[in-house]
Design a protein around this motif. Sequence first.
Motif, PDB file in Angstrom:
ATOM      1  N   TRP A 104       0.897  -1.134   0.151  1.00  0.00           N
ATOM      2  CA  TRP A 104      -0.003   0.037   0.049  1.00  0.00           C
ATOM      3  C   TRP A 104       0.809   1.293  -0.068  1.00  0.00           C
ATOM      4  O   TRP A 104       0.565   2.328  -0.508  1.00  0.00           O
ATOM      5  CB  TRP A 104      -0.979   0.114   1.048  1.00  0.00           C
ATOM      6  N   ARG A 119     -10.617  -2.804   2.273  1.00  0.00           N
ATOM      7  CA  ARG A 119     -10.359  -4.201   2.284  1.00  0.00           C
ATOM      8  C   ARG A 119     -11.500  -4.958   3.127  1.00  0.00           C
ATOM      9  O   ARG A 119     -12.124  -5.923   2.685  1.00  0.00           O
ATOM     10  CB  ARG A 119      -9.079  -4.534   3.239  1.00  0.00           C
ATOM     11  N   GLN A 123     -13.578  -8.344   1.681  1.00  0.00           N
ATOM     12  CA  GLN A 123     -13.899  -9.474   2.570  1.00  0.00           C
ATOM     13  C   GLN A 123     -15.319  -9.716   2.703  1.00  0.00           C
ATOM     14  O   GLN A 123     -15.503 -11.127   3.010  1.00  0.00           O
ATOM     15  CB  GLN A 123     -12.954  -9.439   3.862  1.00  0.00           C
ATOM     16  N   SER A 187      -9.395  -2.515   8.567  1.00  0.00           N
ATOM     17  CA  SER A 187      -8.937  -3.714   8.400  1.00  0.00           C
ATOM     18  C   SER A 187      -7.503  -3.582   8.106  1.00  0.00           C
ATOM     19  O   SER A 187      -7.201  -2.629   7.450  1.00  0.00           O
ATOM     20  CB  SER A 187      -9.539  -4.657   7.491  1.00  0.00           C
ATOM     21  N   GLU A 189      -3.726  -4.028   6.551  1.00  0.00           N
ATOM     22  CA  GLU A 189      -3.014  -4.347   5.492  1.00  0.00           C
ATOM     23  C   GLU A 189      -2.572  -5.674   5.099  1.00  0.00           C
ATOM     24  O   GLU A 189      -2.191  -6.247   6.200  1.00  0.00           O
ATOM     25  CB  GLU A 189      -2.041  -3.419   4.911  1.00  0.00           C
ATOM     26  N   GLY A 279      -7.100  -7.838  -0.960  1.00  0.00           N
ATOM     27  CA  GLY A 279      -6.823  -6.779  -0.332  1.00  0.00           C
ATOM     28  C   GLY A 279      -5.362  -6.430  -0.933  1.00  0.00           C
ATOM     29  O   GLY A 279      -4.868  -4.956  -0.545  1.00  0.00           O
ATOM     30  N   ARG A 280      -4.411  -7.249  -1.411  1.00  0.00           N
ATOM     31  CA  ARG A 280      -3.220  -6.623  -1.948  1.00  0.00           C
ATOM     32  C   ARG A 280      -3.465  -5.860  -3.146  1.00  0.00           C
ATOM     33  O   ARG A 280      -4.303  -5.964  -4.133  1.00  0.00           O
ATOM     34  CB  ARG A 280      -2.397  -7.943  -2.582  1.00  0.00           C
ATOM     35  N   ILE A 292      -7.035  -3.685  -6.913  1.00  0.00           N
ATOM     36  CA  ILE A 292      -7.029  -4.173  -5.536  1.00  0.00           C
ATOM     37  C   ILE A 292      -7.529  -5.355  -5.533  1.00  0.00           C
ATOM     38  O   ILE A 292      -8.579  -5.789  -6.100  1.00  0.00           O
ATOM     39  CB  ILE A 292      -7.741  -3.065  -4.444  1.00  0.00           C
TER      40      ILE A 292
END
Length: 464
Positions: A104, A119, A123, A187, A189, A279-280, A292
């Motif tokens: 990030w 993120r 999820q 949340s 990283e 979320g990467r 993302i």
Amino acid sequence: MRGRGIGARLAAVAAVSGLVAAGAIAGAGAAQAEEAPQHRGGAVATLNGLQTYGQAVVRDGGSTEQVPAGLFEMSVENGGTLQTYCIDIHNPTQKDAKYQETPWSGTSLNANRNAGKIRWILQHSYPQVNDLAELAEKAGARSLTEETAAAGTQVAIWRYSDGAKVDAIDPQAEKLADYLHRSARGSAEPKASLTLEPQAVSGRAGERVGPVTVRTDADAVTVTPPTDSAASGVKVVGKDGKPVKSAADGSRVYFDVPKDAPDGSAALSVQASTTVPVGRAFTSETRSQTQILAGSSESTVSATATANWAEKGAIPALSAEKNCAKGGVDITAGNKGDEPFTFQLMGFKHTIEAGASQTVTIPLQEDQPYDFTIKGPNGFEKRFKGVLDCRTEGASIDNKAQPVSEPSPASAGGTSGGGDLAETGSSSNTPLIAGVAVAFVVIGGLAIFLLRKKKDPAQASTEE
């Protein structure tokens, strides 16, 4: 469809700055310099396009623009598929753009206090939640299809990633977007799927050079020694000095360099198969819009580290990483030799004492292409190139900035002429740029100062 918020009045200054950034370090031999790995590791993938999507409307003052909104698909090098959402609505996508897994800190998420909420959305929505009836019930929607679920999720993400005033056109997708936007919580990283730390090491011939530490969420990684290992005698070994062919998270490996090896350098690589964490971030060096990760199949991930050794004198180790917090690129230089290592950056001399390490930040303007070559003793050269893309900026709808269902042709870094700044970094113009850069160092420094004074785009908090 290039909708960035950089004013045309800065174009002349940007051109000078681009020349300096490209040429102040590069010498006439830059094109032959070894290109150092800037990818910290993980998945490398090619953008296939927007695959599952609906429609949204972006509002800007009294104007509106309809845009596609949904899931992109990427093909991972050496096997695997990724699904991603856009977090950079004002940049175009580019056909067949290559993307790299990125922390990030190297993206616009670095300065976005709502990054963790993005993120959370990933999820708790499609495709991580594939029971669409359950998702619709939570959102208060009558029903959801894959297309409306993807559209609603993308809209909610844009509200946090870009601060965009955007709504899904489909009423059920809009209910999902509102639910996700309202419910999102912070949340952390996610960790990288695979990295090597550090990316570059140095030492003396006759010693084990390192260590390099493996960081991964994979069960195991395959270790590949330098390509000329058989001829050079350079091996990849563990702490006990025994050759290693596989490693796990936390493993430390070394370059075992023979005592009679001539001064030189080598690289090792590691590879694994794993699912990349949701979320990467994924960025492209051609300024295609930042993505993302929303979902991953079992995919191939990899990382590379280099070693430089010598019998005596300065023995440098160099690595580079984008630093969006400081608006530039960090060049980290270590020196395991017995003499100082001196090099030039942006017209300034830097000296790394024997046994020391230093990080130098090269300031760049947003969307600035860079192409740096740093030289050292015994013919040592490292080249770093890329584009600084750290911000999402609120371009007006008049600029027609929107994601596209079929990626558009690259708007930067092409092979034809036209004066695009991306071409000043690494094309056949490089020797000319190197020749004139010194004359522009002072002007370039002023240009960077003025550009750095631009006000950062506001991040949307939209706290409930």
